[in-house]
Design an enzyme around this catalytic site. Structure first.
Site, short mmCIF file in Angstrom:
data_model
loop_
_atom_site.label_atom_id
_atom_site.label_comp_id
_atom_site.label_asym_id
_atom_site.label_seq_id
_atom_site.Cartn_x
_atom_site.Cartn_y
_atom_site.Cartn_z
N PHE A 71 -6.45 42.09 -34.71
CA PHE A 71 -5.02 41.92 -34.45
C PHE A 71 -4.76 40.47 -34.03
O PHE A 71 -4.04 40.19 -33.09
CB PHE A 71 -4.52 42.88 -33.37
CG PHE A 71 -4.82 44.33 -33.62
CD1 PHE A 71 -3.97 45.10 -34.39
CD2 PHE A 71 -5.95 44.93 -33.08
CE1 PHE A 71 -4.24 46.45 -34.62
CE2 PHE A 71 -6.23 46.26 -33.31
CZ PHE A 71 -5.38 47.03 -34.08
N ASP A 131 -6.15 40.59 -39.39
CA ASP A 131 -4.78 41.06 -39.17
C ASP A 131 -4.27 41.69 -40.46
O ASP A 131 -4.65 41.25 -41.56
CB ASP A 131 -3.86 39.92 -38.74
CG ASP A 131 -2.61 40.43 -38.01
OD1 ASP A 131 -2.60 40.41 -36.76
OD2 ASP A 131 -1.66 40.87 -38.70
N ASN A 145 -6.25 46.25 -42.39
CA ASN A 145 -5.88 47.15 -41.30
C ASN A 145 -7.03 47.15 -40.30
O ASN A 145 -8.17 47.50 -40.64
CB ASN A 145 -5.65 48.55 -41.87
CG ASN A 145 -5.23 49.55 -40.81
OD1 ASN A 145 -5.84 49.63 -39.75
ND2 ASN A 145 -4.20 50.32 -41.10
N ALA A 146 -6.77 46.75 -39.07
CA ALA A 146 -7.83 46.60 -38.08
C ALA A 146 -8.55 47.92 -37.81
O ALA A 146 -9.76 47.93 -37.57
CB ALA A 146 -7.27 46.03 -36.78
N CYS A 167 -0.13 46.08 -24.49
CA CYS A 167 1.17 45.62 -24.03
C CYS A 167 2.19 46.75 -24.03
O CYS A 167 3.40 46.50 -24.01
CB CYS A 167 1.66 44.44 -24.86
SG CYS A 167 1.84 44.80 -26.62
#
Length: 394
Positions: free
Chosen positions: A225, A247, A274-275, A335
């Site tokens: 990411f 990413d 796609n991580a 986050c």
């Protein structure tokens, strides 16, 4: 000025310093007002509590500006608050030129976000009360910062909850919409027009610097990411041998490539993927890195989304842990405000158990100095960031 009276039976959040008053806390209102007007707030015994601005269209009916009855809410009040916010950043981050300059409620200016990119300001006005004082805010920003240009990024849905329209464009002056900034000795290209949020995530400034002791000339790093490459770039700056940056966004990877070239870093492999899938495939392939960094976007936008978000976090953390060499380091973050710190730690512990790893915490933090948090407002406690040393159980 209208007077807002609060119910007797309510949590004393306002008295503890919380900057919001919800519709459910209001008993009655005396006097006429227009949405966005200033109001005085009293408890059920008619004891003064605060001054703020009102918007009956919002669930947050009053946003508090001051609890001092002697403060006048005028243009000078706003200029002084803007100046104090900037003085705080200059004190906490000496020599700072780019940062979150005003952080809404935490700077006692609810609904106002200002990010400073060198001599360009990017502003988000998120509440009706602030929208009605745009002229005062503009004069304050010009007086305190003397910017070359100010760009509005009011293209956020939360404005519609306040009865406002979305918009973006230059508010004052003109500049290029790509701005060159420097943070922790790393140069970045910031897209203030189309980048996420206002263009850059300043809240991880100190956390990006925290990876420095982990790195030497033999260190290999996986940065998932990566977005525009902030952790990757810091790893390169601190001397990493090689970094793999992943990413899903081609645009983000292209910007990360430009940022790497800008700093003269050539030891990076960039992967558009796609991580989640990349991590699983890397585990199956038996790959290993000295440091694995997982810094995803928010997975939980609401409390209802938390169970699904935790499953997502566990997936990437479990596979990320499996990719760390024994004695290496795992760097992880969330986050999502709704995924509280205790849930995040619990998820990491479960991932470590399933990965048969023993973790030793070496660093735990949240947002940096330019994102202060009001103790009474849990809403500001959104970022969790941790570094763990990783050892195998067997």
């Amino acid at each position: 000025m209208a007077n807002v009276f609060l119910k007797r039976k309510r949590k004393k959040r306002l008295e503890q310093g919380h900057p919001w008053i919800f519709q459910s806390e209001v008993d009655y209102i005396e006097g006429d007002f227009e949405p966005g007007d200033f109001v005085d707030v009293y408890n059920h015994q008619r004891y003064f509590l605060a001054k703020g601005y009102i918007n009956p269209k919002s669930q947050i009916i009053v946003r508090v500006l001051t609890q001092n009855p002697d403060e006048e809410l005028n243009e000078q009040f706003f200029v002084d608050r803007i100046r104090k916010a900037w003085e705080y950043r200059q004190r906490m981050i000496p020599g700072v030129r780019s940062c979150r300059a005003i952080y809404g409620e935490a700077d006692f200016l609810p609904g106002l976000i200002v990010d400073k990119y060198e001599d360009v300001l990017v502003v988000q006005i998120l509440s009706l009360g602030m929208e009605k004082r745009k002229d005062w805010i503009l004069r304050g920003l010009l007086e305190v910062f003397q910017p070359k240009a100010i760009y509005l990024r009011n293209d956020v849905y939360v404005r519609e909850l306040e009865g406002l329209t979305q918009e973006k464009g230059f508010w004052y002056g003109e500049s290029e919409t790509e701005v060159l900034i420097e943070e922790n000795g790393v140069k970045y290209i910031v897209d203030i027009e189309n980048g996420q949020k206002t263009g850059f995530f300043f809240d991880q400034r100190q956390n990006r610097a925290a990876i420095k002791p982990l790195i030497n000339s033999e260190t290999t790093v996986l940065d998932c990411f990566t977005h525009t490459g902030s952790f990757m770039l810091n790893a390169c700056l601190y001397g990493a041998k090689h970094v793999t940056a992943v990413d899903i966004s081609e645009h983000a990877i292209e910007t990360a490539k430009r940022n790497a070239a800008l700093n003269g870093f050539t030891n990076v492999d960039f992967v558009v993927a796609n991580a989640f899938d990349y991590l699983r495939e890397a585990v199956r392939a038996g790959k290993k890195w000295d440091i694995v960094i997982i810094d995803p976007p928010a997975f939980a936008k609401s409390a209802q989304a938390v169970p699904k978000a935790l499953r997502g976090y566990k997936d990437i953390n479990l596979n990320g842990l499996k990719l760390v060499k024994d004695g290496g380091f795992f760097v992880t973050a969330s986050c999502s405000y709704h995924v509280h710190a205790d849930l995040f730690r619990e998820m990491i512990a479960e991932a470590a158990f399933d990965a048969k790893k023993i973790l030793r915490q070496v660093y735990w933090s949240g947002a940096g100095y330019d994102h202060p948090k009001l103790l009474a407002a849990d809403e500001g406690d959104y970022l969790k960031f941790a570094i763990y040393e990783v050892r195998s159980r067997r």
